[in-house]
Design an enzyme around this catalytic site. Structure first.
Site, PDB file in Angstrom:
ATOM      1  N   ARG A 180       0.834  -1.205   0.000  1.00 24.85           N
ATOM      2  CA  ARG A 180       0.000   0.000   0.000  1.00 24.85           C
ATOM      3  C   ARG A 180       0.867   1.253   0.000  1.00 24.85           C
ATOM      4  NH1 ARG A 180      -3.956  -0.802   4.961  1.00 24.85           N
ATOM      5  NH2 ARG A 180      -4.659   1.291   4.344  1.00 24.85           N
ATOM      6  N   CYS A 239      -0.995   5.805   9.388  1.00 25.34           N
ATOM      7  CA  CYS A 239      -1.381   4.509   8.820  1.00 25.34           C
ATOM      8  C   CYS A 239      -2.571   4.756   7.913  1.00 25.34           C
ATOM      9  CB  CYS A 239      -1.680   3.488   9.913  1.00 25.34           C
ATOM     10  SG  CYS A 239      -3.034   3.949  11.013  1.00 25.34           S
TER      11      CYS A 239
END
Length: 280
Positions: A180, A239
């Site tokens: 990601r 995050c």
């Protein structure tokens, strides 16, 4: 034991009846999950004795367009009062046993001024494997008085993150997976761009965890060094939505690092804005 980041199952089993002990179940489903599981039903089916459900989803600001943003202090205080939490207690938090979500609850309480808060090593999974007692059904805690005194130095806003990117005044460490972070995999939440905040470093949260606990300090230290993180400089953890960023902060706290903060909007905010720069 009260000042440790973790308590053992043996210690908790021996202290379940302590009058100043508060146990919170902070398990949650992963982002983007759309399967048949119902986490509240799972809590009702089996939880630690006297545990209340610390529902991170419900304890987030649902008025925000971004997931898992902190509640205003007065609202969080009211919610903690209903959960039976006060500042005199020793609070023990656990999740399913992955150390995925319990650190977020730990950070939320620490940010609100709770000092005696620890996590259960191994979480629910290890407790169950050892055949320790569980309870079923809904839990109605005895209401307590909770006063939230948030530490704003532990939280970074979008505007502060923009200044950090421009001026390099802190290290940004992203807890998402490498795929990601490098834009090789899609985000689990719709509408988010791929990539990462320019200048940020990547250290996936699960590389710091083993069997529901943090890895030994020497391994943590080595992993942060490999990721290019300088423990002597200010660090902001990020995050997808501010949950697993707390795992980084937990590990950094274990290593004695200071000047730590969490970007509460995380990629859920930054990645949704077309007016912000993105690095692949």
């Amino acid at each position: 034991m009260a000042e440790s980041l973790f308590v053992t199952r043996h210690w908790l089993a021996a202290n379940l009846k302590k009058p100043d002990l508060c146990i919170l179940d902070a398990r949650m489903l992963p982002p983007g999950y759309s399967g048949p599981r119902n986490i509240e039903q799972e809590f009702s089916a089996a939880h630690l004795p006297n545990a209340a459900f610390f529902n991170i989803e419900a304890l987030s600001d649902t008025r925000s367009p971004y997931p898992h943003m902190l509640l205003p202090p007065a609202e969080f205080a009211g919610a903690m009062s209903e959960l039976g939490v006060n500042h005199r207690q020793q609070v023990i938090i656990y999740d399913e046993g992955t150390l995925f979500s319990a650190p977020r609850a730990w950070w939320m309480l620490r940010n609100a001024g709770v000092e005696r808060v620890s996590l259960l090593a191994g979480g629910l999974a290890a407790w169950q494997r050892e055949g320790r007692p569980l309870e079923q059904g809904a839990v109605t805690p005895l209401r307590q008085h909770f006063e939230s005194s948030p530490d704003q130095s532990q939280v970074r806003s979008l505007q502060e993150m923009q200044r950090i990117v421009e001026q390099g005044t802190a290290q940004i460490v992203d807890a998402r997976s490498a795929e990601r972070f490098t834009a090789q995999a899609p985000e689990p939440r719709p509408g988010l761009r791929r990539g990462h905040i320019p200048g940020s470093l990547n250290l996936p949260w699960n590389e710091l965890v083993r069997e529901g606990c943090l890895k030994p300090a020497a391994e943590l230290q080595a992993r942060f060094e490999q990721a290019g993180v300088d423990l002597e400089r200010p660090i902001v953890a990020s995050c997808g939505s501010g949950v697993t960023a707390a795992v980084l902060l937990l590990a950094l706290t274990e290593l004695g690092a200071n000047n730590l903060a969490l970007y509460d909007g995380s990629w859920g905010e930054w990645g949704s804005r077309n007016d912000l720069p993105v690095a692949p």
